[in-house]
Design a protein around this motif. Structure first.
Motif, PDB file in Angstrom:
ATOM      1  N   ARG B  13      80.050  91.457  23.765  1.00  0.00           N
ATOM      2  CA  ARG B  13      79.084  91.249  22.698  1.00  0.00           C
ATOM      3  C   ARG B  13      79.765  91.219  21.342  1.00  0.00           C
ATOM      4  O   ARG B  13      79.326  90.538  20.438  1.00  0.00           O
ATOM      5  N   ARG B  14      80.798  91.991  21.249  1.00  0.00           N
ATOM      6  CA  ARG B  14      81.468  92.009  19.956  1.00  0.00           C
ATOM      7  C   ARG B  14      82.725  91.173  20.066  1.00  0.00           C
ATOM      8  O   ARG B  14      83.740  91.617  20.553  1.00  0.00           O
ATOM      9  N   ASP B  19      89.163  95.653  18.289  1.00  0.00           N
ATOM     10  CA  ASP B  19      89.842  96.935  18.128  1.00  0.00           C
ATOM     11  C   ASP B  19      89.086  97.831  17.160  1.00  0.00           C
ATOM     12  O   ASP B  19      89.044  99.038  17.312  1.00  0.00           O
ATOM     13  N   ARG B  20      88.449  97.239  16.168  1.00  0.00           N
ATOM     14  CA  ARG B  20      87.776  98.076  15.198  1.00  0.00           C
ATOM     15  C   ARG B  20      86.364  98.404  15.635  1.00  0.00           C
ATOM     16  O   ARG B  20      85.837  99.464  15.340  1.00  0.00           O
ATOM     17  N   ARG B  24      84.226 103.594  17.852  1.00  0.00           N
ATOM     18  CA  ARG B  24      83.409 104.782  17.963  1.00  0.00           C
ATOM     19  C   ARG B  24      82.224 104.603  18.897  1.00  0.00           C
ATOM     20  O   ARG B  24      81.703 105.553  19.432  1.00  0.00           O
ATOM     21  N   HIS B  25      81.822 103.388  19.022  1.00  0.00           N
ATOM     22  CA  HIS B  25      80.597 103.202  19.780  1.00  0.00           C
ATOM     23  C   HIS B  25      80.753 102.178  20.880  1.00  0.00           C
ATOM     24  O   HIS B  25      80.446 101.011  20.699  1.00  0.00           O
ATOM     25  N   ALA B  36      78.500 104.015  11.319  1.00  0.00           N
ATOM     26  CA  ALA B  36      79.778 103.485  11.778  1.00  0.00           C
ATOM     27  C   ALA B  36      79.597 102.109  12.394  1.00  0.00           C
ATOM     28  O   ALA B  36      80.341 101.173  12.111  1.00  0.00           O
ATOM     29  N   LEU B  38      77.106 100.062  11.916  1.00  0.00           N
ATOM     30  CA  LEU B  38      76.674  99.126  10.883  1.00  0.00           C
ATOM     31  C   LEU B  38      77.871  98.658  10.060  1.00  0.00           C
ATOM     32  O   LEU B  38      78.025  97.460   9.772  1.00  0.00           O
ATOM     33  N   GLU B  39      78.728  99.609   9.715  1.00  0.00           N
ATOM     34  CA  GLU B  39      79.915  99.252   8.948  1.00  0.00           C
ATOM     35  C   GLU B  39      80.774  98.265   9.706  1.00  0.00           C
ATOM     36  O   GLU B  39      81.267  97.281   9.149  1.00  0.00           O
ATOM     37  N   LEU B  41      79.921  96.206  12.029  1.00  0.00           N
ATOM     38  CA  LEU B  41      79.295  94.896  12.129  1.00  0.00           C
ATOM     39  C   LEU B  41      79.352  94.141  10.814  1.00  0.00           C
ATOM     40  O   LEU B  41      79.632  92.945  10.763  1.00  0.00           O
ATOM     41  N   LEU B  42      79.112  94.876   9.763  1.00  0.00           N
ATOM     42  CA  LEU B  42      79.144  94.264   8.439  1.00  0.00           C
ATOM     43  C   LEU B  42      80.541  93.734   8.132  1.00  0.00           C
ATOM     44  O   LEU B  42      80.732  92.613   7.650  1.00  0.00           O
ATOM     45  N   SER B  43      81.498  94.588   8.427  1.00  0.00           N
ATOM     46  CA  SER B  43      82.880  94.203   8.202  1.00  0.00           C
ATOM     47  C   SER B  43      83.229  92.942   8.978  1.00  0.00           C
ATOM     48  O   SER B  43      83.832  91.996   8.445  1.00  0.00           O
ATOM     49  N   ALA B  45      81.199  90.698  10.024  1.00  0.00           N
ATOM     50  CA  ALA B  45      80.471  89.544   9.503  1.00  0.00           C
ATOM     51  C   ALA B  45      81.153  88.983   8.265  1.00  0.00           C
ATOM     52  O   ALA B  45      81.256  87.770   8.092  1.00  0.00           O
ATOM     53  N   LEU B  47      84.366  89.443   7.302  1.00  0.00           N
ATOM     54  CA  LEU B  47      85.737  88.985   7.520  1.00  0.00           C
ATOM     55  C   LEU B  47      85.794  87.762   8.427  1.00  0.00           C
ATOM     56  O   LEU B  47      86.765  87.020   8.422  1.00  0.00           O
ATOM     57  N   ARG B  48      84.760  87.602   9.178  1.00  0.00           N
ATOM     58  CA  ARG B  48      84.764  86.494  10.113  1.00  0.00           C
ATOM     59  C   ARG B  48      84.945  85.166   9.398  1.00  0.00           C
ATOM     60  O   ARG B  48      85.569  84.240   9.911  1.00  0.00           O
TER      61      ARG B  48
END
Lengths: 205, 281
Positions: B13-14, B19-20, B24-25, B36, B38-39, B41-43, B45, B47-48
């Motif tokens: 899914r990710r 790696d990032r 944690r989850h 964590a 949310l961060e 996913l945001l990151s 989005a 950086l993509r």
């Protein structure tokens, strides 16, 4: 649970970055290129949150200064992220001053909110939104929250480093980041979960 | 908060930055998205969308080469360029603080030693022992009446006082411009003896010039003289404290009013060192 200690965000490449910076300081041009490639994505993401489409130009200015002052820098890979973010921020604020434009664009939450398929969770919503949409979402936050979130999330700074970049107390920055993230979660929750999602979105605390 | 450890991984899914994002989850099924996640996913989005910019990189490298060529990379680190981890910076700072505290205590210690020596190791202990009681009785009767009126250091018939003053003058010469030593009790006494802070240099010059002429036969009577000077200084700082050693300025005053030059000097410096230590903090 991840609230308390705020461990330094261990970006995977910080060790590599630190080594590259050290070599670049001794004159290794290839190492400087490595450092550029490691830092530029996060830096550019942060700048796009600050100055929008002018981010490339501002980043270019920032890199001129970074390249010139590289010998002055002392620290590790994570420190280099903070140092470069500070320089980039100054360039961005100069840019904004020249332009007399507020960094907050008056966005348009609809834009974000009409995004993905409405029955998905906001996690999925975020996965499917574009970079532009994510940034617009962040820029919809109050400026201090947006910057705190971007420095944490995109540049990868820990609380104290982000506070140093912003010239504020760590507690204030931590609060701003927390509020910003919470607000984003709320918005995404409202956007993503319309009918069948669990009702706790964004309000789990 | 709502962390889920329900084990059911959701592979694939990710996509970006695995790696990032999985740090944690590993699961976090739906909905309850903690910070964590949310961060992450945001990151992802943000950086993509990054596209490498070869031209920008070339500009940066050109600037790097230019700076290297003109030696700009040997520039000194400014405070804002020091991004070493906090602990190390704090350690460095505390080392600096410790060092300056050490230096301050050494300086004060030097003054204290000077004061001890000045009040005469040549004096016989018995003689010295008599003087405190004398002066103590005198002082406790009328402490404030004597001290401002009669600065005994000006009396020519007190060789002990003269030597004491000379020693202080020497200490003054050495400690001048070195901060806290100048605030010490000994210094205040010297000021009192000279009749003002501006007078000290002249006073000392005169004293030191005439010093060799005095053979300095240390007799016990030198002690009360010093007691007076000390009390004068104390009177200036905290009026009326001379009789009862108040805890604030402590031993220095108590001993000073007892009139023993030696113990007054030690006590004064002791108290002062403690004070300066407190101020540093």
């Amino acid at each position: 649970m991840a609230r308390g200690g705020e461990p330094r965000r261990a970006l995977a490449h910080d060790g590599e970055l630190g080594a590259a910076v050290a070599r670049a300081q001794e004159g290794d041009e290839a190492a400087f290129a490595v450092a550029y490639r490691l830092v530029q994505p996060g830096l550019l993401g942060y700048l796009r949150g600050l100055v929008g489409n002018d981010a490339e130009d501002v980043a270019s200015d920032a890199w001129l200064e970074i390249a010139r002052d590289l010998g002055r820098f002392t620290g590790d890979g994570a420190g280099f992220r903070g140092w470069t973010a500070t320089i980039a921020r100054h360039r961005a604020l100069d840019h904004l001053r020249r332009q007399r434009v507020r960094p907050r664009s008056s966005v348009l939450e609809q834009d974000v909110l009409e995004l993905p398929d409405p029955s998905s969770t906001h996690e999925r919503a975020l996965e499917s939104i574009s970079t532009e949409q994510a940034l617009r979402l962040v820029r919809g936050l109050p400026r201090d929250q947006a910057e705190a979130v971007l420095l944490r999330v995109v540049v990868g700074l820990d609380g104290p480093a982000a506070a140093r970049v912003l010239g504020k107390r760590p507690g204030a920055v931590r609060t701003a980041a927390y509020r910003g993230l919470k607000r984003l979660a709320d918005q995404l929750g409202a956007a993503g979960v319309t009918d069948d999602g669990p009702g706790t979105l964004g309000e789990s605390t | 908060m709502g962390e889920r450890q329900s084990g059911g991984a959701t592979p694939g899914r990710r996509r970006a930055h695995p790696d990032r994002m999985t740090a944690r989850h590993p699961s976090a099924p739906q909905a309850v998205l903690d910070d964590a996640a949310l961060e992450a996913l945001l990151s992802a989005a943000v950086l993509r969308g990054h596209r490498p910019d070869a031209a920008g990189e070339q500009r940066a490298l050109a600037a790097y080469r230019a700076a290297r060529a003109e030696g700009a990379h040997r520039a000194r680190t400014r405070r804002r360029d020091d991004w070493r981890p906090r602990e190390r910076r704090r350690l460095a700072m505390s080392a600096r603080t410790t060092l300056s505290l050490l230096l301050a205590s050494l300086t004060l210690g030097g003054v204290a030693v000077a004061a001890i020596n000045s009040s005469g190791p040549t004096e016989a202990p018995e003689e010295r022992r008599t003087s405190p009681s004398e002066s103590a009785s005198r002082r406790s009767v009328a402490p404030s009446a004597q001290s401002p009126a009669a600065p005994r250091t000006s009396r020519p018939d007190h060789p002990g006082t003269a030597r004491d003053t000379e020693a202080k003058c020497r200490a003054y010469d050495e400690a001048e411009g070195r901060g806290r030593a100048m605030e010490s009790t000994a210094w205040q006494r010297l000021v009192a003896a000279a009749g003002g802070e501006d007078e000290v240099a002249a006073y000392c010059a005169e004293r030191l010039a005439t010093a060799p002429a005095r053979p300095g036969g240390g007799r016990g009577t030198g002690a009360p003289g010093d007691g007076t000077a000390g009390n004068g200084a104390d009177g200036a700082g905290t009026p009326g404290a001379g009789t009862a050693g108040t805890p604030a300025t402590g031993k220095g005053q108590g001993a000073g009013s007892a009139g023993s030059a030696g113990s007054g000097g030690i006590g004064g410096n002791d108290g002062n060192a403690r004070n300066s230590g407190k101020n540093k903090d």
